[in-house]
Design a protein around this motif. Structure first.
Motif, PDB file in Angstrom:
ATOM      1  N   ASP A 351      32.426  49.952  38.099  1.00  0.00           N
ATOM      2  CA  ASP A 351      32.341  48.672  38.800  1.00  0.00           C
ATOM      3  C   ASP A 351      31.389  48.761  39.981  1.00  0.00           C
ATOM      4  O   ASP A 351      30.626  47.825  40.251  1.00  0.00           O
ATOM      5  N   GLU A 371      31.345  41.368  32.534  1.00  0.00           N
ATOM      6  CA  GLU A 371      32.665  40.760  32.404  1.00  0.00           C
ATOM      7  C   GLU A 371      33.133  40.780  30.946  1.00  0.00           C
ATOM      8  O   GLU A 371      34.307  41.059  30.657  1.00  0.00           O
ATOM      9  N   LYS A 374      34.254  44.372  30.001  1.00  0.00           N
ATOM     10  CA  LYS A 374      35.548  44.756  30.556  1.00  0.00           C
ATOM     11  C   LYS A 374      36.703  44.068  29.835  1.00  0.00           C
ATOM     12  O   LYS A 374      37.768  44.655  29.626  1.00  0.00           O
TER      13      LYS A 374
END
Length: 428
Positions: A351, A371, A374
């Motif tokens: 991150d 995004e 993940k």
């Protein structure tokens, strides 16, 4: 740019190499006369951006201490697996070697790799798909991952009154079907480019995630001993029937160039593609570009995960092995992960590295991909049988695309996979 996807292009060669037995690689090159030489092979020849980062990283590591010296050799991606196969047979593998994520279990089972044994403080921070585990042990870890999305033009969606899907609410299969019907009626000969002109590992990477979204899978992951009842399950058949219908209805075709050019040229309204095509799309389409999540085929949206990763060969021992681990620990600094990401347009594995990226940071135009990775990314099955799983699924999906009964095509794939599992004793 070069597609960063793992290409299991030499599956038959790898299978042949496995039959030679364990590959106890090169020799410990430590000596009392100077730093231990740590040999390192990459598949990165022909990728100047990636090589520039490696050059700086290796120079920084070598200058940071006097005990070890990393020496790099680069191969073209197309020749890399052959080089590994030959070196394994001759028991002369380098200490450090990179590999396509899904091929790692085959190499670990064959005896090419030793457990990575990096500190958990490093591996726990990485994306799950950037860490390669087999038989309860971590054998590989990577600096980045790739992700899939659907490219669209916001103006086209609005003109045709189509809902813009979000990460929290992707299109359902019914919505996707309706959108494709609408877009075909609006004049697009082929509404979506599914990338079917591509070959090899693209097929399980791109389409087995759709299969999983529908409730199927490539193998029973609870045992890794059979594909029967999973790859040919009703959910799997339902997905492959949809896939076949997409071509029969003219929603998609398997013509055209590999890549994203037809979308950029406006010949298709939607493109199912990867992050490696995103920079070009942003530059050519501009603010009209919409990066959409994958379709939810009934069991939640999914995309493939697991790109190139690093491991240490079994023949690397003593001070050289110590140096290989020290180098890998050094290499997982965020500044290098961000540099790899921005030089290749791939998703950083932490991150904090993503936050510093010009593409994937808070103001980056491609932050959606981080995004998506993940939330939706899944690794391909961690089994030594993966090369056969990969080619068997590709064969079945192509056969269905060309008109074969989907259940029959999947039954044939299951037979090939289970035969390979049984004959090699994987998991016994």
């Amino acid at each position: 740019m070069r597609n960063p996807l793992a290409i299991v292009a030499a599956a038959s060669l790898l299978a042949t190499a496995v039959l030679t037995g364990c590959a106890k690689a090169g020799e410990d090159t430590a000596s009392d006369d100077g730093p231990a030489k740590v040999t390192m092979w990459t598949h990165s020849a022909g990728n100047p951006g990636e090589l520039a980062v490696y050059k700086q990283l290796i120079a920084d590591f070598n200058a940071s201490q006097d005990d070890y010296q990393v020496v790099q050799q680069n191969f073209p991606q197309g020749a890399y697996n052959d080089a590994i196969t030959g070196a394994a047979a001759a028991k002369k593998l380098p200490c450090l070697l990179d590999m396509d994520g899904p091929i790692m279990p085959n190499w670990a089972w064959a005896g090419y790799l030793q457990p990575l044994d990096l500190p958990k403080t490093i591996t726990d921070k990485l994306l799950p798909t950037a860490v390669g585990s087999y038989d309860g042990k971590i054998y590989s870890a990577g600096y980045w991952d790739a992700a899939m999305a659907i490219f669209a033009r916001t103006s086209v969606l609005e003109k045709n009154k189509l809902r813009v899907p979000t990460i929290d609410r992707p299109w359902t299969q019914a919505e996707f079907d309706a959108a494709l019907t609408t877009l075909k009626g609006a004049g697009y000969k082929t509404p979506v480019d599914l990338g079917a002109a591509d070959t090899g590992e693209w097929w399980p990477y791109a389409y087995s995630s759709m299969l999983q979204s529908a409730g199927g899978d490539l193998i029973d992951r609870s045992t890794m001993k059979s594909a029967d009842g999973v790859l040919n399950s009703p959910d799997s058949v339902r997905f492959l029937t949809w896939f076949q219908n997409a071509f029969e209805k003219g929603w998609a075709d398997h013509a055209g160039p590999v890549g994203n050019q037809r979308f950029i040229d406006g010949k298709v309204a939607l493109s199912y593609t990867g992050v490696w095509n995103a920079k070009d799309a942003v530059e050519k389409v501009g603010d009209d570009l919409a990066i959409l999540p994958p379709v939810d085929f009934g069991k939640g949206a999914k995309i493939g995960g697991g790109s190139w990763q690093w491991g240490i060969s079994t023949g690397c021992s003593g001070k050289a092995a110590e140096g290989a681990r020290k180098y890998l620990e050094f290499s997982f600094q965020d500044k290098y992960l961000t540099a790899f990401s921005d030089s290749q347009v791939v998703i950083p594995a932490t991150d904090s590295a993503a936050a510093a990226s010009k593409y994937f940071g808070p103001n980056g135009k491609l932050k959606t991909f981080a995004e998506l990775s993940k939330k939706f990314a899944l690794s391909r099955p961690a089994t030594p049988a993966y090369p056969v799983i990969s080619t068997s699924f590709e064969k079945a999906a192509k056969a269905a695309m060309d008109g074969q009964d989907p259940k029959e095509a999947l039954d044939e794939a299951v037979q090939s996979i289970d035969s390979d599992l049984k004959s090699n004793g994987y998991g016994d």
